[in-house]
Design an enzyme around this catalytic site. Sequence first.
Site, short mmCIF file in Angstrom:
data_model
loop_
_atom_site.label_atom_id
_atom_site.label_comp_id
_atom_site.label_asym_id
_atom_site.label_seq_id
_atom_site.Cartn_x
_atom_site.Cartn_y
_atom_site.Cartn_z
N CYS A 2 -8.43 -5.51 -9.72
CA CYS A 2 -8.00 -4.48 -10.65
C CYS A 2 -7.61 -3.27 -9.79
CB CYS A 2 -9.17 -4.15 -11.57
SG CYS A 2 -8.73 -3.11 -12.95
N CYS B 238 0.85 -1.19 0.00
CA CYS B 238 0.00 0.00 0.00
C CYS B 238 0.88 1.24 0.00
CB CYS B 238 -0.90 -0.01 1.23
SG CYS B 238 -1.94 1.46 1.37
N CYS C 1 -7.28 -1.13 1.53
CA CYS C 1 -6.23 -1.63 2.40
C CYS C 1 -6.84 -1.85 3.79
CB CYS C 1 -5.08 -0.62 2.48
SG CYS C 1 -3.82 -1.02 3.70
N CYS D 126 0.37 3.19 3.51
CA CYS D 126 0.87 2.75 4.82
C CYS D 126 1.95 1.68 4.75
CB CYS D 126 -0.28 2.27 5.69
SG CYS D 126 -1.02 0.70 5.15
N CYS E 281 -5.01 0.89 6.47
CA CYS E 281 -5.27 2.34 6.46
C CYS E 281 -6.59 2.71 5.80
CB CYS E 281 -4.11 3.09 5.81
SG CYS E 281 -4.00 2.89 4.01
#
Length: 141
Positions: A127, A56, A104, A59, A107
């Site tokens: 995607c 991510c 995510c 984070c 976060c």
Amino acid sequence: MASSKSTQSSFPVSKTEAQWQAELSPEQYRVLRKHGTERAGTSPLDKKYDPGTYVCAGCGQPLFTSDTKFNSGTGWPSFYDPIAGSVETSVDRSLFMVRTEVHCSRCGGHLGHVFPDGPKPTGLRYCINGVSLDFDSESEA
């Protein structure tokens, strides 16, 4: 000083809008925090197939491994399976259809969408906006 609200207080990583804006590029902020979508074919990560882990960009949480990445032909990095516990989903009714949005789990950052038209073994296509990701290559230690 004016108070700032956290945008995703139910997630382990919780920051104010000002903190997110200071830490992310304008495009990352638009996609990760405001649920935007990058233009198809603009991410260099779409064509990247080196061994490593996609994390991510908000984070740093590991999200997908390179061995689950495939060429979907859509113009966005696509994966058939996330790392266990790394993503959560919600219903997205922002367009003329209902889609499943991917976030995510650490976060709450918007990553993209998941569709039921991927390859085996899962049949899923995650995607993902490349701007939502950073790539950590496998070190040759």
